[in-house]
Design an enzyme around this catalytic site. Structure first.
Site, PDB file in Angstrom:
ATOM      1  N   HIS A 229       0.283 -33.633  75.731  1.00 27.12           N
ATOM      2  CA  HIS A 229       1.401 -33.034  74.572  1.00 27.12           C
ATOM      3  C   HIS A 229       2.689 -32.955  74.676  1.00 27.12           C
ATOM      4  CE1 HIS A 229      -3.240 -31.597  73.315  1.00 27.12           C
ATOM      5  NE2 HIS A 229      -3.088 -31.697  74.432  1.00 27.12           N
TER       6      HIS A 229
ATOM      7  N   CYS B 217      -3.371 -37.539  73.709  1.00 27.67           N
ATOM      8  CA  CYS B 217      -4.826 -36.558  74.526  1.00 27.67           C
ATOM      9  C   CYS B 217      -6.034 -37.660  74.632  1.00 27.67           C
ATOM     10  CB  CYS B 217      -5.097 -35.691  74.554  1.00 27.67           C
ATOM     11  SG  CYS B 217      -6.039 -34.931  75.766  1.00 27.67           S
ATOM     12  N   LEU B 218      -6.971 -36.836  74.143  1.00 32.03           N
ATOM     13  CA  LEU B 218      -8.202 -38.058  72.981  1.00 32.03           C
ATOM     14  C   LEU B 218      -7.675 -39.352  72.590  1.00 32.03           C
ATOM     15  CD1 LEU B 218     -11.111 -37.616  73.551  1.00 32.03           C
ATOM     16  CD2 LEU B 218     -11.723 -36.495  71.130  1.00 32.03           C
TER      17      LEU B 218
ATOM     18  N   SER C 179      -9.596 -28.911  71.757  1.00 29.40           N
ATOM     19  CA  SER C 179      -9.455 -29.184  72.177  1.00 29.40           C
ATOM     20  C   SER C 179     -10.297 -28.737  73.545  1.00 29.40           C
ATOM     21  CB  SER C 179      -8.379 -30.107  72.985  1.00 29.40           C
ATOM     22  OG  SER C 179      -7.697 -30.691  72.403  1.00 29.40           O
TER      23      SER C 179
ATOM     24  N   GLY D 296      -8.016 -33.567  71.050  1.00 27.13           N
ATOM     25  CA  GLY D 296      -9.442 -33.093  70.832  1.00 27.13           C
ATOM     26  C   GLY D 296     -10.578 -33.385  72.036  1.00 27.13           C
TER      27      GLY D 296
ATOM     28  N   GLU E  48       4.327 -32.331  71.968  1.00 24.09           N
ATOM     29  CA  GLU E  48       4.793 -31.777  70.555  1.00 24.09           C
ATOM     30  C   GLU E  48       4.616 -30.225  70.756  1.00 24.09           C
ATOM     31  OE1 GLU E  48       0.541 -31.154  71.346  1.00 24.09           O
ATOM     32  OE2 GLU E  48       1.278 -32.821  70.984  1.00 24.09           O
TER      33      GLU E  48
ATOM     34  N   GLY F 286      -9.973 -32.970  80.522  1.00 25.06           N
ATOM     35  CA  GLY F 286     -10.974 -32.739  81.169  1.00 25.06           C
ATOM     36  C   GLY F 286     -11.908 -34.908  81.348  1.00 25.06           C
ATOM     37  N   TYR F 287     -11.627 -35.414  81.204  1.00 25.20           N
ATOM     38  CA  TYR F 287     -11.137 -37.625  81.249  1.00 25.20           C
ATOM     39  C   TYR F 287      -9.682 -37.913  80.826  1.00 25.20           C
ATOM     40  CZ  TYR F 287     -15.807 -35.707  80.051  1.00 25.20           C
ATOM     41  OH  TYR F 287     -17.413 -35.072  79.576  1.00 25.20           O
TER      42      TYR F 287
END
Length: 356
Positions: free
Chosen positions: A331, A246-247, A45, A219, A333, A290-291
């Protein structure tokens, strides 16, 4: 050797070089973790980014062969206050500097990372350059720095072929958008039979193994750039239970006509408090993004916020009411709590068993 860090707003820091000599341009971000620099370095990432560690002493336990999230460092550069030259840990096989040199990564130490972090918090994430050029002129490089873009980072870090991790349990198709290896390990630990697919894999290819569930990994980059993957997710939704991280969380929202936006300086670290709204419990989470999803863009009839960031109130999880899909921004994990949110993998297992 002397080194310089220069930001696109004209700020210049003078420090010392470690890793390789040369120069690199990237997006300058900061991570607030006290430990975990090896996981940070190898997290896909961070593709295209130069990472600043806010904890002042980095490298004190060296580098080992176990705590990696991908096959190599993914950062473009590394910024620390003080580099430890003599690490002490029974698992250490080399120093941090030796590791970065071996992988051709440039670093700078000896700068005021508190001041740098304050600038990024106040002004937002910005582009910059690390260089060992004694004749460096910011005026000569400023246009190149400002023009820098992270181009197609997901395709830079995704697997190029299908990888099969054999297990004797539920079959999971895992779309690799820049996967951290602990996601795979978390599934294998629960007995899953895991197929990892490239980010540009087609729906027919993914469904050919008749998976019990589909996972979307973390990612790098702007989620809106992943047009092809968003279309694939649209076609996959409803076919099998789905879990996004995440992504993967952001792309699932975009595939459901929600919207995303860039955060001022992002969430990067292993100490972010997130509340599970259903359980009414707050957990310490690891994050790198970042988003974020724009809450007003969610279709309330189909989507509900399941987790919320306790620092800034942003969305950290979404559950879908009409399909067996849930996603989180953090995350699960990772082990910051140390394993506070691993229960989400167990919920995914339960969801797959329910719809099998």
């Amino acid at each position: 050797m002397k080194a310089i860090l220069a930001l696109e707003d004209g700020t210049i820091f003078h420090g010392e070089n470690f890793g390789i000599e040369g120069e690199v341009i990237g997006e300058i971000v900061f991570n607030t973790g006290m430990t975990g620099y090896q996981e940070v370095l190898t997290d896909p990432s961070y593709c295209g980014q130069v990472v600043t560690m806010t904890y002042p002493l980095i490298g004190n336990y060296g580098v080992n062969i176990d705590d990696i999230e991908s096959g190599k460092p993914q950062v473009k550069g590394f910024i620390v206050r003080e580099l430890c030259d003599n690490p002490s840990n029974w698992r250490s096989v080399e120093t941090l500097e030796e590791y970065l040199k071996r992988h051709n990564i440039i670093g700078i130490q000896g700068i005021d990372t508190r001041a740098l972090t304050r600038i990024l918090r106040d002004k937002g994430t910005m582009k910059g350059i690390i260089t060992t050029d004694p004749n460096f002129s910011l005026e000569d490089k400023i246009d190149e720095i400002k023009a820098y873009e992270i181009k197609d980072p997901v395709m830079c870090v995704t697997t190029k072929e299908v990888i099969h991790y054999k297990g004797d349990g539920l079959k999971v198709a895992l779309l690799d958008l820049g996967i951290k290896q602990n996601i795979v390990r978390s599934l294998l630990k629960r007995g899953c039979d895991v197929y990892v697919y490239p980010a540009n894999a087609k729906v027919d290819e993914i469904m050919a193994v008749n998976p019990d569930g589909i996972m979307l990994s973390n990612g790098p980059g702007d989620p809106k750039d992943c047009v092809e993957t968003i279309d694939t997710i649209k076609k996959l939704i409803g076919k099998k239970p789905m879990f996004g991280i995440c992504l993967g969380h952001q792309l699932t929202a975009l595939a459901n006509n929600a919207d995303t936006e860039k955060l001022k300086y992002g969430h990067r670290g292993c100490n972010h408090p997130v509340k599970d709204l259903e359980k009414d419990l707050t957990y310490i989470t690891s994050q790198n993004h970042g988003y974020t999803i724009i809450e007003a863009s969610l279709d309330a009839s189909r989507m509900e916020v399941s987790h919320r960031n306790m620092n800034d109130g942003t969305i950290e999880g979404v559950r879908y009411k009409d399909v067996p899909v849930f996603t989180v921004q953090f995350h699960p994990e990772a082990s910051p709590g140390p394993k506070d949110t691993a229960y989400l993998f167990d919920e995914f297992i339960e969801l797959m068993n329910k719809y099998k």
